[in-house]
Design a protein around this motif. Sequence first.
Motif, short mmCIF file in Angstrom:
data_model
loop_
_atom_site.label_atom_id
_atom_site.label_comp_id
_atom_site.label_asym_id
_atom_site.label_seq_id
_atom_site.Cartn_x
_atom_site.Cartn_y
_atom_site.Cartn_z
N THR A 72 0.82 -1.21 0.00
CA THR A 72 0.00 0.00 0.00
C THR A 72 0.86 1.26 0.00
O THR A 72 0.55 2.24 -0.69
CB THR A 72 -0.97 -0.01 1.19
OG1 THR A 72 -1.90 -1.09 1.03
CG2 THR A 72 -1.74 1.31 1.28
N PHE A 104 1.95 1.77 -3.50
CA PHE A 104 0.88 2.29 -4.33
C PHE A 104 0.60 3.76 -4.05
O PHE A 104 0.25 4.52 -4.95
CB PHE A 104 -0.39 1.45 -4.14
CG PHE A 104 -0.51 0.34 -5.15
CD1 PHE A 104 0.50 -0.60 -5.28
CD2 PHE A 104 -1.61 0.22 -5.96
CE1 PHE A 104 0.41 -1.63 -6.20
CE2 PHE A 104 -1.72 -0.79 -6.89
CZ PHE A 104 -0.69 -1.72 -7.02
N ASP A 160 -5.01 -1.86 -5.96
CA ASP A 160 -4.47 -2.19 -4.64
C ASP A 160 -5.47 -3.04 -3.88
O ASP A 160 -6.46 -2.54 -3.34
CB ASP A 160 -4.17 -0.89 -3.87
CG ASP A 160 -3.52 -1.17 -2.53
OD1 ASP A 160 -3.08 -2.31 -2.29
OD2 ASP A 160 -3.43 -0.23 -1.71
#
Length: 258
Positions: A50, A53, A166
């Motif tokens: 994460t 991303f 994601d």
Amino acid sequence: MTAAAQVPLALCCDAVRKSFGGRVALDGVSLNVRRGEFVALLGPNGAGKTTLFQILSGLFVADSGRVTVMGSDMRRDPVRALARLGIVFQQPAIDLDLPVLANLRFHADLHGLARNVATQRIARLLEDFGLAARARAPVRELSGGNRRKVELARALLHEPDVLLLDEPTVGLDPASRAQLVADARRLTAQARAGVLWATHLVQEVEHADRVIVLDRGTVRFDGTPAALRGAAAADSLESAFLAMTPPSTNTADRRVPA
């Protein structure tokens, strides 16, 4: 030169580092995605997916390293780089009270699409995702799987060169997960978009063109699913993944992939 090497890089991430206080979240991560390529970013919870991303989508700035989208530098020319991205975040980011059609039209307006162009693309995507009959329904009335389809349609609407997803199947039942993976592969192949699909679910990466294993902020492997099994001398992807991402004594809250 191989055929793959002749396809331009859609996304390039070079030696990206990111720390939060004394905790290193990403430690020199490098990866790339070519147009038309479906790449799975596989890692346990807490691996740094994460955070990566958030940097790739311009929400965070890397401490060092470089990210380019179709050659545009995310730090030097973020507007041009971001315009080439389509993004589906881990947490739903859609107006539940607006109808499906209104959500998609709003996104089209944000990207400056002409109304006639937007109308044609929206109609095509709703048909492709089997949502044409629900176009005027508030998103709140849709199932979790169909809500995700709306978000994927929205991400594809401006015809991006790179699609970032994601953990897009979080909270979905197995049938809905499999359908979303299939839809994403089919539609992005049609659009020739490069796809980076982050997940901790091994089942979702079986048919990826490449698998990148991220663990504790470091890339542990980058290659085909078959090569991943071979590198770990394992008879299944799940066994190979577990062998490459052994539990750490100071990350007791990490879960084994389902």
